[in-house]
Design a protein around this motif. Structure first.
Motif, PDB file in Angstrom:
ATOM      1  N   GLU A  44       0.834  -1.207   0.000  1.00 43.47           N
ATOM      2  CA  GLU A  44       0.000   0.000   0.000  1.00 43.47           C
ATOM      3  C   GLU A  44       0.870   1.259   0.000  1.00 43.47           C
ATOM      4  OE1 GLU A  44      -1.923  -3.513   1.197  1.00 43.47           O
ATOM      5  OE2 GLU A  44      -0.346  -2.525   2.366  1.00 43.47           O
ATOM      6  N   ALA A  45       1.955   1.250   0.753  1.00 42.04           N
ATOM      7  CA  ALA A  45       2.836   2.414   0.829  1.00 42.04           C
ATOM      8  C   ALA A  45       3.547   2.669  -0.504  1.00 42.04           C
ATOM      9  CB  ALA A  45       3.860   2.235   1.947  1.00 42.04           C
ATOM     10  N   CYS A  46       3.690   1.632  -1.312  1.00 40.42           N
ATOM     11  CA  CYS A  46       4.361   1.789  -2.607  1.00 40.42           C
ATOM     12  C   CYS A  46       3.532   2.618  -3.586  1.00 40.42           C
ATOM     13  CB  CYS A  46       4.684   0.425  -3.204  1.00 40.42           C
ATOM     14  SG  CYS A  46       6.029  -0.396  -2.308  1.00 40.42           S
ATOM     15  N   VAL A  47       2.221   2.678  -3.385  1.00 44.59           N
ATOM     16  CA  VAL A  47       1.374   3.518  -4.235  1.00 44.59           C
ATOM     17  C   VAL A  47       1.812   4.972  -4.072  1.00 44.59           C
ATOM     18  CG1 VAL A  47      -0.981   4.336  -4.644  1.00 44.59           C
ATOM     19  CG2 VAL A  47      -0.559   1.899  -4.183  1.00 44.59           C
ATOM     20  N   GLN A  48       1.936   5.425  -2.822  1.00 40.16           N
ATOM     21  CA  GLN A  48       2.370   6.798  -2.572  1.00 40.16           C
ATOM     22  C   GLN A  48       3.836   7.008  -2.948  1.00 40.16           C
ATOM     23  OE1 GLN A  48       0.500   9.571  -1.721  1.00 40.16           O
ATOM     24  NE2 GLN A  48       2.418  10.584  -2.285  1.00 40.16           N
ATOM     25  N   GLU A  49       4.668   5.995  -2.726  1.00 39.49           N
ATOM     26  CA  GLU A  49       6.091   6.138  -3.064  1.00 39.49           C
ATOM     27  C   GLU A  49       6.279   6.303  -4.570  1.00 39.49           C
ATOM     28  OE1 GLU A  49      10.073   6.362  -1.365  1.00 39.49           O
ATOM     29  OE2 GLU A  49       8.042   6.940  -0.883  1.00 39.49           O
ATOM     30  N   ALA A  50       5.487   5.609  -5.373  1.00 36.69           N
ATOM     31  CA  ALA A  50       5.560   5.778  -6.833  1.00 36.69           C
ATOM     32  C   ALA A  50       5.188   7.211  -7.215  1.00 36.69           C
ATOM     33  CB  ALA A  50       4.661   4.771  -7.538  1.00 36.69           C
TER      34      ALA A  50
END
Length: 172
Positions: A44-50
């Motif tokens: 889930e955090a990778c969505v914002q990191e992208a």
């Protein structure tokens, strides 16, 4: 989509928010992120990191056959120097993609961006990264003793090597 350069097999471009799934394949792997200065991500955090990476000038997506297989960190340090870092999907390690993309990044930096010097700070225990730095022509300049605390035990401080290469030393 902004492409910075191509190598024989790879495209190195700006991240997009749609890269979140491929980025998650890299950043959610405890083994891959062990030596990174951040905690392992959730999917889930990778969505914002992208999204964050897509808005940054310091992160580059390494793409093979349409899939992001790695990321390169490239940050200005002053005086014509930049710091480089890299993280690659475990499934694509050991196939020359990291050295191919890092040499391509160095060539792009020296020839296009006018960079004078590139450095890498590497945990002395990270043998794969040390070998990669040496494979692409960087030399060890220093060793910092007990520089940063270990993720799993903040009472232990890790040693770091400083690797570097000057524009005049670089051979593509």
């Amino acid at each position: 989509m902004t492409v910075f350069f191509y190598t024989e097999r790879l495209t190195v471009r700006k991240f997009t928010p749609d890269d979140c799934d491929d980025l998650a394949d890299i950043l959610t792997d405890d083994e891959v992120t062990y030596f990174e200065p951040y905690a392992t991500f959730t999917r889930e955090a990778c969505v914002q990191e992208a999204v964050n990476f897509s808005q940054s000038d310091e992160f580059f997506a390494v793409v093979y056959n349409g899939k992001v297989i790695g990321k390169i960190y490239f940050s200005r340090r002053g005086g014509g120097s930049y710091e480089i870092g890299y993280t690659f999907n475990k499934a694509y390690q050991g196939q020359g993609f990291a050295s191919e993309s890092i040499k391509g990044m160095m060539n792009y930096a020296f020839d296009t961006l006018g960079v004078r010097r590139i450095i890498a700070n590497i945990d002395t225990r990270n043998v794969k990264s040390v070998n990669l730095a040496e494979r692409v022509g960087m030399r060890r300049e220093a060793e910092h003793k007990e520089l940063y605390p270990r993720k799993e035990d903040k009472s232990i401080f890790n040693d770091f090597y400083v690797y570097a290469i000057l524009k005049k030393e670089f051979v593509y």
